[in-house]
Design a protein around this motif. Structure first.
Motif, PDB file in Angstrom:
ATOM      1  N   VAL A  94       0.859  -1.177   0.000  1.00 13.39           N
ATOM      2  CA  VAL A  94       0.000   0.000   0.000  1.00 13.39           C
ATOM      3  C   VAL A  94       0.899   1.232   0.000  1.00 13.39           C
ATOM      4  O   VAL A  94       1.719   1.401   0.902  1.00 13.39           O
ATOM      5  CB  VAL A  94      -0.923   0.048   1.240  1.00 13.39           C
ATOM      6  N   GLN A  95       0.770   2.068  -1.005  1.00 13.90           N
ATOM      7  CA  GLN A  95       1.562   3.288  -1.071  1.00 13.90           C
ATOM      8  C   GLN A  95       0.866   4.376  -0.247  1.00 13.90           C
ATOM      9  O   GLN A  95      -0.106   4.984  -0.687  1.00 13.90           O
ATOM     10  CB  GLN A  95       1.726   3.742  -2.531  1.00 13.90           C
ATOM     11  N   MET A  96       1.378   4.571   0.983  1.00 14.97           N
ATOM     12  CA  MET A  96       0.781   5.567   1.871  1.00 14.97           C
ATOM     13  C   MET A  96       1.849   6.515   2.389  1.00 14.97           C
ATOM     14  O   MET A  96       3.022   6.144   2.495  1.00 14.97           O
ATOM     15  CB  MET A  96       0.086   4.895   3.064  1.00 14.97           C
ATOM     16  N   LYS A  97       1.434   7.736   2.720  1.00 14.00           N
ATOM     17  CA  LYS A  97       2.365   8.729   3.242  1.00 14.00           C
ATOM     18  C   LYS A  97       2.432   8.639   4.775  1.00 14.00           C
ATOM     19  O   LYS A  97       2.264   9.630   5.471  1.00 14.00           O
ATOM     20  CB  LYS A  97       1.910  10.137   2.845  1.00 14.00           C
ATOM     21  N   HIS A 124      -7.992  17.910   2.141  1.00 16.13           N
ATOM     22  CA  HIS A 124      -6.928  17.106   1.549  1.00 16.13           C
ATOM     23  C   HIS A 124      -7.378  16.458   0.241  1.00 16.13           C
ATOM     24  O   HIS A 124      -6.583  16.281  -0.672  1.00 16.13           O
ATOM     25  CB  HIS A 124      -6.476  16.016   2.526  1.00 16.13           C
ATOM     26  N   THR A 125      -8.652  16.081   0.191  1.00 17.96           N
ATOM     27  CA  THR A 125      -9.227  15.504  -1.022  1.00 17.96           C
ATOM     28  C   THR A 125     -10.645  16.065  -1.168  1.00 17.96           C
ATOM     29  O   THR A 125     -11.132  16.805  -0.306  1.00 17.96           O
ATOM     30  CB  THR A 125      -9.312  13.960  -0.945  1.00 17.96           C
ATOM     31  N   GLU A 126     -11.318  15.664  -2.223  1.00 15.67           N
ATOM     32  CA  GLU A 126     -12.689  16.129  -2.434  1.00 15.67           C
ATOM     33  C   GLU A 126     -13.640  15.607  -1.347  1.00 15.67           C
ATOM     34  O   GLU A 126     -14.720  16.161  -1.131  1.00 15.67           O
ATOM     35  CB  GLU A 126     -13.192  15.669  -3.805  1.00 15.67           C
ATOM     36  N   LYS A 127     -13.234  14.537  -0.638  1.00 14.70           N
ATOM     37  CA  LYS A 127     -14.109  13.927   0.351  1.00 14.70           C
ATOM     38  C   LYS A 127     -13.811  14.358   1.789  1.00 14.70           C
ATOM     39  O   LYS A 127     -14.492  13.926   2.719  1.00 14.70           O
ATOM     40  CB  LYS A 127     -14.021  12.401   0.255  1.00 14.70           C
ATOM     41  N   THR A 128     -12.827  15.203   1.992  1.00 10.27           N
ATOM     42  CA  THR A 128     -12.477  15.640   3.345  1.00 10.27           C
ATOM     43  C   THR A 128     -13.620  16.449   3.967  1.00 10.27           C
ATOM     44  O   THR A 128     -14.209  17.314   3.309  1.00 10.27           O
ATOM     45  CB  THR A 128     -11.221  16.530   3.322  1.00 10.27           C
ATOM     46  N   TYR A 129     -13.923  16.163   5.233  1.00  5.45           N
ATOM     47  CA  TYR A 129     -14.924  16.948   5.957  1.00  5.45           C
ATOM     48  C   TYR A 129     -14.333  18.313   6.307  1.00  5.45           C
ATOM     49  O   TYR A 129     -13.353  18.411   7.040  1.00  5.45           O
ATOM     50  CB  TYR A 129     -15.340  16.239   7.246  1.00  5.45           C
ATOM     51  N   THR A 130     -14.937  19.362   5.779  1.00 10.08           N
ATOM     52  CA  THR A 130     -14.480  20.720   6.073  1.00 10.08           C
ATOM     53  C   THR A 130     -15.559  21.536   6.772  1.00 10.08           C
ATOM     54  O   THR A 130     -15.319  22.683   7.144  1.00 10.08           O
ATOM     55  CB  THR A 130     -14.056  21.442   4.777  1.00 10.08           C
ATOM     56  N   ASP A 168      -7.625   7.253  -3.068  1.00  9.06           N
ATOM     57  CA  ASP A 168      -7.491   5.814  -3.308  1.00  9.06           C
ATOM     58  C   ASP A 168      -7.147   4.995  -2.063  1.00  9.06           C
ATOM     59  O   ASP A 168      -6.816   3.818  -2.168  1.00  9.06           O
ATOM     60  CB  ASP A 168      -6.435   5.524  -4.394  1.00  9.06           C
ATOM     61  N   ILE A 169      -7.213   5.624  -0.886  1.00  4.10           N
ATOM     62  CA  ILE A 169      -6.928   4.910   0.361  1.00  4.10           C
ATOM     63  C   ILE A 169      -8.122   5.024   1.298  1.00  4.10           C
ATOM     64  O   ILE A 169      -8.643   6.120   1.530  1.00  4.10           O
ATOM     65  CB  ILE A 169      -5.688   5.477   1.080  1.00  4.10           C
ATOM     66  N   VAL A 212      -6.783   0.080  10.261  1.00  6.15           N
ATOM     67  CA  VAL A 212      -6.368  -0.764   9.140  1.00  6.15           C
ATOM     68  C   VAL A 212      -6.583   0.054   7.877  1.00  6.15           C
ATOM     69  O   VAL A 212      -7.656   0.635   7.683  1.00  6.15           O
ATOM     70  CB  VAL A 212      -7.183  -2.077   9.082  1.00  6.15           C
ATOM     71  N   SER A 213      -5.577   0.090   7.015  1.00  7.41           N
ATOM     72  CA  SER A 213      -5.644   0.880   5.784  1.00  7.41           C
ATOM     73  C   SER A 213      -5.510  -0.023   4.573  1.00  7.41           C
ATOM     74  O   SER A 213      -4.750  -1.000   4.596  1.00  7.41           O
ATOM     75  CB  SER A 213      -4.527   1.928   5.761  1.00  7.41           C
ATOM     76  N   MET A 214      -6.228   0.338   3.516  1.00  5.71           N
ATOM     77  CA  MET A 214      -6.209  -0.489   2.300  1.00  5.71           C
ATOM     78  C   MET A 214      -6.536   0.385   1.085  1.00  5.71           C
ATOM     79  O   MET A 214      -7.188   1.429   1.223  1.00  5.71           O
ATOM     80  CB  MET A 214      -7.226  -1.618   2.420  1.00  5.71           C
ATOM     81  N   PRO A 215      -6.096  -0.040  -0.090  1.00 15.17           N
ATOM     82  CA  PRO A 215      -6.475   0.692  -1.302  1.00 15.17           C
ATOM     83  C   PRO A 215      -7.942   0.438  -1.627  1.00 15.17           C
ATOM     84  O   PRO A 215      -8.517  -0.576  -1.224  1.00 15.17           O
ATOM     85  CB  PRO A 215      -5.556   0.094  -2.372  1.00 15.17           C
ATOM     86  N   VAL A 216      -8.535   1.349  -2.351  1.00 20.35           N
ATOM     87  CA  VAL A 216      -9.955   1.261  -2.685  1.00 20.35           C
ATOM     88  C   VAL A 216     -10.292  -0.047  -3.388  1.00 20.35           C
ATOM     89  O   VAL A 216     -11.335  -0.657  -3.131  1.00 20.35           O
ATOM     90  CB  VAL A 216     -10.365   2.466  -3.568  1.00 20.35           C
ATOM     91  N   TYR A 217      -9.401  -0.518  -4.268  1.00 21.74           N
ATOM     92  CA  TYR A 217      -9.742  -1.713  -5.056  1.00 21.74           C
ATOM     93  C   TYR A 217      -9.795  -2.982  -4.205  1.00 21.74           C
ATOM     94  O   TYR A 217     -10.302  -4.008  -4.655  1.00 21.74           O
ATOM     95  CB  TYR A 217      -8.781  -1.871  -6.231  1.00 21.74           C
ATOM     96  N   ARG A 218      -9.263  -2.940  -2.956  1.00 20.85           N
ATOM     97  CA  ARG A 218      -9.370  -4.106  -2.082  1.00 20.85           C
ATOM     98  C   ARG A 218     -10.453  -3.908  -1.023  1.00 20.85           C
ATOM     99  O   ARG A 218     -10.543  -4.675  -0.071  1.00 20.85           O
ATOM    100  CB  ARG A 218      -8.026  -4.395  -1.402  1.00 20.85           C
ATOM    101  N   HIS A 219     -11.258  -2.878  -1.188  1.00 29.31           N
ATOM    102  CA  HIS A 219     -12.304  -2.580  -0.214  1.00 29.31           C
ATOM    103  C   HIS A 219     -13.676  -2.780  -0.849  1.00 29.31           C
ATOM    104  O   HIS A 219     -13.965  -2.256  -1.914  1.00 29.31           O
ATOM    105  CB  HIS A 219     -12.171  -1.140   0.281  1.00 29.31           C
ATOM    106  N   ASP A 220     -14.525  -3.576  -0.195  1.00 30.40           N
ATOM    107  CA  ASP A 220     -15.897  -3.755  -0.636  1.00 30.40           C
ATOM    108  C   ASP A 220     -16.761  -3.917   0.613  1.00 30.40           C
ATOM    109  O   ASP A 220     -16.235  -4.056   1.731  1.00 30.40           O
ATOM    110  CB  ASP A 220     -16.030  -4.960  -1.575  1.00 30.40           C
ATOM    111  N   PRO A 221     -18.094  -3.872   0.479  1.00 31.30           N
ATOM    112  CA  PRO A 221     -18.965  -3.928   1.662  1.00 31.30           C
ATOM    113  C   PRO A 221     -18.713  -5.140   2.565  1.00 31.30           C
ATOM    114  O   PRO A 221     -18.697  -5.019   3.798  1.00 31.30           O
ATOM    115  CB  PRO A 221     -20.368  -3.972   1.053  1.00 31.30           C
ATOM    116  N   GLU A 222     -18.506  -6.301   1.971  1.00 35.49           N
ATOM    117  CA  GLU A 222     -18.281  -7.507   2.775  1.00 35.49           C
ATOM    118  C   GLU A 222     -16.969  -7.411   3.559  1.00 35.49           C
ATOM    119  O   GLU A 222     -16.918  -7.718   4.756  1.00 35.49           O
ATOM    120  CB  GLU A 222     -18.263  -8.740   1.872  1.00 35.49           C
ATOM    121  N   ARG A 223     -15.915  -6.973   2.868  1.00 37.11           N
ATOM    122  CA  ARG A 223     -14.615  -6.855   3.530  1.00 37.11           C
ATOM    123  C   ARG A 223     -14.632  -5.720   4.556  1.00 37.11           C
ATOM    124  O   ARG A 223     -13.993  -5.809   5.603  1.00 37.11           O
ATOM    125  CB  ARG A 223     -13.527  -6.603   2.481  1.00 37.11           C
TER     126      ARG A 223
END
Length: 269
Positions: free
Chosen positions: A139-142, A181-187, A214-215, A235-246
């Motif tokens: 996972v490429q994270m800062k 930080h992104t379009e989804k950040t609560y401001t 993407d994280i 726990v952190s993961m990329p979007v493509y490994r995240h789904d409702p079940e997981r």
């Protein structure tokens, strides 16, 4: 005569100690002011934030830079915490009771999810990572141990906030700058507060690409025996490994792990 000489020596030592303490206090005042500024301070801002003449501030900062407790970023002229200070802090975190207690639980959580697991504690209205365990999936994270992140845009920060009492939560929210930080950040403070209440009710916070694109991250607070939140795990993961079940599985594991750490802390600390 001998008694008087001894008294003079004692007075000199006392005077030097007081003078030394005063100088140390000035260094700490400047250092704390820099630490409290997420983006650092330039010399003009620093001079306004501490009660010392500009010349004194220059001398104090120069000494701190020489000892690598503070670094000067030439691109914007700001001063920020330096590597030596972070190294000293890391020594403390390595022997931290929370880090020691949490380690085996973090490893188990990593093994169960095969994703990146973080442990963070609050510091000056930010969160500081004091442990990080990688999964086999890259996972490429800062993020890094010693790294600081904001409260409103991360799952560890939102988890810690959700554990606060209503009065304390309102106090802390009033001090935050809700930087995007992104379009989804609560401001918006009201929207953020509603999200934190929801996080409190379900036992975990969710960072839906709010800090990094993407994280996604799921975090839960850790409490001391008095019920005060002292940190958070995630726990952190990329979007493509995240789904409702997981998501449901990981949220359950994170919540349980945080509860287990809290229970262990209550016995040991």
């Amino acid at each position: 005569m001998e008694d008087r000489a001894m008294q003079d020596d004692e007075n000199a030592r006392t005077g030097n100690q007081v003078q030394g303490a005063a100088s140390f206090s000035k260094f700490m005042t400047v250092l704390q002011s820099i630490a409290d500024a997420p983006r650092g301070l330039d010399i003009g801002q620093l001079t306004k934030s501490v009660p010392f003449p500009r010349g004194t501030v220059y001398r104090l900062v120069a000494a701190l830079v020489a000892e690598q407790l503070v670094v000067h970023h030439r691109e914007d002229g700001t001063y920020r915490l330096g590597p030596r200070l972070l190294q000293l802090a890391a020594k403390t975190w390595e022997s931290s009771d929370l880090r020691t207690v949490a380690r085996e639980f973090l490893v188990s959580l990593r093994d169960a999810t095969d994703e990146v697991v973080h442990l963070a504690v609050p510091s000056s209205n930010r969160m500081v990572y004091i442990d990080k365990i990688e999964g086999s999936n890259t996972v490429q994270m800062k993020t890094s141990i010693g790294g600081q992140v904001e409260l409103h845009s991360t799952s560890v920060g939102k988890a810690w906030l959700s554990g606060l009492s209503d009065d304390r939560l309102n106090e802390v929210l009033g001090q935050l700058t809700l930087r995007r930080h992104t379009e989804k950040t609560y401001t918006d403070p009201d929207r953020l507060r509603k999200e934190l209440i929801k996080s409190r009710e379900r036992g975990y916070a969710f960072d839906d690409e709010e800090n990094e694109p993407d994280i996604r991250c799921v975090g839960s607070p850790i409490f001391d025996r008095s019920g005060e939140p002292v940190g958070a795990i995630s726990v952190s993961m990329p979007v493509y490994r995240h789904d409702p079940e997981r998501h449901a599985k990981i949220a359950s594991l994170v919540f349980k792990t945080a509860k287990d750490i809290t229970a262990k802390l209550a016995v040991i600390i």
